[in-house]
Design an enzyme around this catalytic site. Structure first.
Site, PDB file in Angstrom:
ATOM      1  N   ASN A 213       0.856  -0.610   0.074  1.00  0.00           N
ATOM      2  CA  ASN A 213      -0.147   0.125  -0.332  1.00  0.00           C
ATOM      3  C   ASN A 213       1.220   1.439  -0.152  1.00  0.00           C
ATOM      4  O   ASN A 213       2.004   1.170  -0.241  1.00  0.00           O
ATOM      5  CB  ASN A 213      -0.646   0.006   1.437  1.00  0.00           C
ATOM      6  CG  ASN A 213      -0.251  -0.405   2.291  1.00  0.00           C
ATOM      7  OD1 ASN A 213       0.089   0.495   3.257  1.00  0.00           O
ATOM      8  ND2 ASN A 213      -0.060  -1.225   3.184  1.00  0.00           N
ATOM      9  N   ASP A 282      -4.199  -6.490   4.873  1.00  0.00           N
ATOM     10  CA  ASP A 282      -5.634  -7.279   5.463  1.00  0.00           C
ATOM     11  C   ASP A 282      -5.298  -8.510   5.097  1.00  0.00           C
ATOM     12  O   ASP A 282      -6.115  -8.845   5.028  1.00  0.00           O
ATOM     13  CB  ASP A 282      -7.039  -6.746   5.407  1.00  0.00           C
ATOM     14  CG  ASP A 282      -7.279  -5.776   5.799  1.00  0.00           C
ATOM     15  OD1 ASP A 282      -7.041  -5.651   7.092  1.00  0.00           O
ATOM     16  OD2 ASP A 282      -7.470  -4.340   5.371  1.00  0.00           O
ATOM     17  N   LYS A 292       8.929 -16.769 -10.870  1.00  0.00           N
ATOM     18  CA  LYS A 292       8.243 -15.599 -11.125  1.00  0.00           C
ATOM     19  C   LYS A 292       6.978 -16.028 -12.004  1.00  0.00           C
ATOM     20  O   LYS A 292       7.136 -17.379 -13.347  1.00  0.00           O
ATOM     21  CB  LYS A 292       8.996 -14.845 -12.138  1.00  0.00           C
ATOM     22  CG  LYS A 292       8.239 -13.056 -13.004  1.00  0.00           C
ATOM     23  CD  LYS A 292       9.165 -12.010 -14.057  1.00  0.00           C
ATOM     24  CE  LYS A 292       8.441 -11.508 -14.187  1.00  0.00           C
ATOM     25  NZ  LYS A 292       9.118 -10.697 -15.453  1.00  0.00           N
ATOM     26  N   ASP A 311      -4.769 -10.338  12.812  1.00  0.00           N
ATOM     27  CA  ASP A 311      -5.129  -8.693  13.113  1.00  0.00           C
ATOM     28  C   ASP A 311      -4.023  -8.252  14.631  1.00  0.00           C
ATOM     29  O   ASP A 311      -4.517  -8.789  15.413  1.00  0.00           O
ATOM     30  CB  ASP A 311      -6.832  -8.440  13.576  1.00  0.00           C
ATOM     31  CG  ASP A 311      -6.574  -6.496  13.584  1.00  0.00           C
ATOM     32  OD1 ASP A 311      -5.407  -6.486  14.326  1.00  0.00           O
ATOM     33  OD2 ASP A 311      -7.698  -5.742  13.245  1.00  0.00           O
ATOM     34  N   ILE A 312      -2.780  -7.421  14.191  1.00  0.00           N
ATOM     35  CA  ILE A 312      -1.520  -7.811  15.526  1.00  0.00           C
ATOM     36  C   ILE A 312      -2.082  -6.877  16.325  1.00  0.00           C
ATOM     37  O   ILE A 312      -1.918  -7.099  17.883  1.00  0.00           O
ATOM     38  CB  ILE A 312      -0.795  -6.644  14.165  1.00  0.00           C
ATOM     39  CG1 ILE A 312      -0.185  -7.750  13.669  1.00  0.00           C
ATOM     40  CG2 ILE A 312       0.593  -6.527  15.188  1.00  0.00           C
ATOM     41  CD1 ILE A 312       1.256  -7.035  12.281  1.00  0.00           C
ATOM     42  N   PHE A 332      -4.421   2.815  14.890  1.00  0.00           N
ATOM     43  CA  PHE A 332      -4.812   3.841  13.999  1.00  0.00           C
ATOM     44  C   PHE A 332      -5.673   3.613  12.873  1.00  0.00           C
ATOM     45  O   PHE A 332      -5.743   1.886  12.872  1.00  0.00           O
ATOM     46  CB  PHE A 332      -3.218   4.225  12.907  1.00  0.00           C
ATOM     47  CG  PHE A 332      -2.640   5.321  13.851  1.00  0.00           C
ATOM     48  CD1 PHE A 332      -2.520   6.361  12.459  1.00  0.00           C
ATOM     49  CD2 PHE A 332      -1.475   4.798  14.746  1.00  0.00           C
ATOM     50  CE1 PHE A 332      -2.130   7.047  12.953  1.00  0.00           C
ATOM     51  CE2 PHE A 332      -1.288   6.606  15.382  1.00  0.00           C
ATOM     52  CZ  PHE A 332      -1.100   7.616  14.371  1.00  0.00           C
ATOM     53  N   LYS A 346     -14.044   0.868  14.490  1.00  0.00           N
ATOM     54  CA  LYS A 346     -13.241   0.308  14.714  1.00  0.00           C
ATOM     55  C   LYS A 346     -13.075  -0.274  16.116  1.00  0.00           C
ATOM     56  O   LYS A 346     -11.564  -1.145  16.618  1.00  0.00           O
ATOM     57  CB  LYS A 346     -12.074   0.521  13.252  1.00  0.00           C
ATOM     58  CG  LYS A 346     -10.627  -0.349  13.874  1.00  0.00           C
ATOM     59  CD  LYS A 346      -9.852   0.112  12.534  1.00  0.00           C
ATOM     60  CE  LYS A 346      -8.029  -0.710  12.215  1.00  0.00           C
ATOM     61  NZ  LYS A 346      -7.079   0.175  11.315  1.00  0.00           N
ATOM     62  N   LYS A 350     -11.945  -3.527  17.994  1.00  0.00           N
ATOM     63  CA  LYS A 350     -10.348  -3.889  18.559  1.00  0.00           C
ATOM     64  C   LYS A 350     -10.453  -3.607  19.877  1.00  0.00           C
ATOM     65  O   LYS A 350      -9.246  -4.692  20.317  1.00  0.00           O
ATOM     66  CB  LYS A 350      -9.597  -2.724  17.401  1.00  0.00           C
ATOM     67  CG  LYS A 350      -9.243  -2.706  15.961  1.00  0.00           C
ATOM     68  CD  LYS A 350      -8.705  -4.178  15.532  1.00  0.00           C
ATOM     69  CE  LYS A 350      -7.910  -3.513  14.093  1.00  0.00           C
ATOM     70  NZ  LYS A 350      -7.893  -4.040  13.164  1.00  0.00           N
TER      71      LYS A 350
END
Length: 406
Positions: A213, A282, A292, A311-312, A332, A346, A350
């Site tokens: 990302n 995710d 390759k 999910d850390i 965050f 969220k 969490k």
């Protein structure tokens, strides 16, 4: 650096080739909003001219204790009384020895001796050959000057002007600026052990491709820097980013979400604050190809299956230490729309006491950000500012919410 705005720094130069770095240091100090009064020893004038330092600082340079420009002919008194700090950079082995002995036969050592020690700190940025640095006399003098109240900033390691390589280089100007900013920062997190994640993760498709990302890691690195400046012991777990490690921060580089999880879980057992800034993927490809993946001209597109990454933040927030209150977790949320609704949900999902939200596409890779805090009472706006400034504001908010370290 807002911590230096309005500060009056007496910058002392003793003899050494590292005097060339003092020019850039002066420029950075002035840019940060500090006023700089340069004082040079006679030896320093062999390496850089007073004209250069006057041009960069905007103030006449002092070099003699008999300077008649002072109405009372006492520059050692006047210059030291006006300072918020005296910084000697470079500080030679000889000058360190002078400080230990209380020598006062030239202006710079004289004003160090004459300074009101209870309110004008003395900071030293040593610079010398590696053998001089390692010599027992130098190490003995460093220990004594620190015991006498000076702050020794340490040295860098690398190639030296003499051609040798080792410890003894003066810190780079940017590193000294970090040290100065930390010195003037309130120790709001003194004794805390802070664990920060930052940057993106990279999930491999094959040996040359992957899914990632746009997170630059700048916000997480700024938070790590601010936490360290506030007195915390900081460990930074960083995804693949090209950013320098904040001074005084322990850094662990990882690549994938699973790598980050494996690094974070054991580290969280010793942390008192966990700040999950990283933009963790995710999902990841269910199976990464060992070679390759090539197109064969048939027009067929490979089909990728995906599995969900752990999910850390939720994993750490569910740990016994977090549930008992021994570990304060901060999450965050980088959203693309409807920030308040998504970030509030969220935080509840969490199970963290504090979540920081922003609009990701508007901040990825940028030097500024706009943050909103979410907790049990609702949400509050930290405003838009540089990531450096917002990191300081966030650290202050966290410090307000956690109990003092024992």
């Amino acid at each position: 650096m807002n911590e230096l705005a309005g500060k009056h720094i007496v910058l002392g130069l003793s003899g050494g080739v590292a005097c060339y770095k003092a020019a850039e240091l002066t420029r950075l100090l002035v840019k940060a909003g500090a006023t700089v009064q340069v004082v040079m020893t006679e030896a320093a004038g062999q390496f850089i001219t007073p004209v250069t330092m006057q041009a960069l600082s905007g103030h006449a340079v002092y070099g003699s204790q008999w300077d008649a420009r002072e109405a009372n002919n006492m520059p050692h008194i006047n210059l030291s009384r006006e300072a918020d700090a005296i910084l000697i950079a470079p500080c030679s082995a000889d000058f360190i020895a002078r400080l230990v002995q209380g020598r006062a036969d030239e202006l710079l050592s004289l004003l160090c001796l004459a300074r009101p020690a209870e309110r004008v700190p003395l900071l030293l940025a040593p610079a010398m050959n590696r053998e001089m640095w390692a010599h027992p006399a130098t190490q003995r003098n460093l220990a004594q000057v620190a015991a006498d109240g000076a702050t020794v900033l340490g040295v860098g390691r690398g190639e030296q002007a003499c051609g040798e390589t080792g410890d003894g280089r003066m810190l780079e100007p940017a590193e000294i600026m970090e040290e100065l900013a930390a010195f003037f920062t309130p120790r709001l997190l003194a004794g805390q052990r802070v664990l920060v994640t930052a940057g993106p993760t990279f999930e491999a498709i094959d040996p040359v491709r992957g899914i990632t990302n746009l997170s630059s890691g700048k916000m997480g690195f700024a938070i790590a820097r601010a936490a360290r400046a506030a007195g915390a012991e900081v460990t930074l777990v960083a995804g693949p980013v090209d950013l320098p490690t904040p001074r005084g921060v322990r850094r662990i580089d990882v690549r994938s979400a699973d790598d980050m999880l494996q690094a974070v879980v054991p580290l969280a057992q010793d942390a008192t604050i966990f700040i999950a800034t990283a933009a963790v993927a995710d999902w990841r490809p269910a199976q990464a190809a060992t070679q390759k993946i090539k197109k064969d001209g048939s027009g067929e597109v490979p089909v990728l299956g995906f599995v969900e990454n752990a999910d850390i933040l939720a994993t750490v927030a569910r740990s016994e230490r977090a549930r008992s209150g021994a570990l304060f977790c901060v999450g965050f949320a980088a959203e693309s729309e409807d920030l308040v609704a998504h970030a509030s949900a969220k935080r509840a999902r969490k199970g963290v006491p504090l979540l920081v939200g922003n609009i990701g596409p508007a901040t990825f890779g940028q030097d500024d950000n706009a943050l909103v805090l979410f907790d049990e009472q609702g949400h509050s706006d930290l405003g838009r500012a540089s990531k450096h400034e917002l990191a300081g504001r966030l650290v202050a908010e966290i410090a307000r919410r956690v109990p003092p370290a024992h």
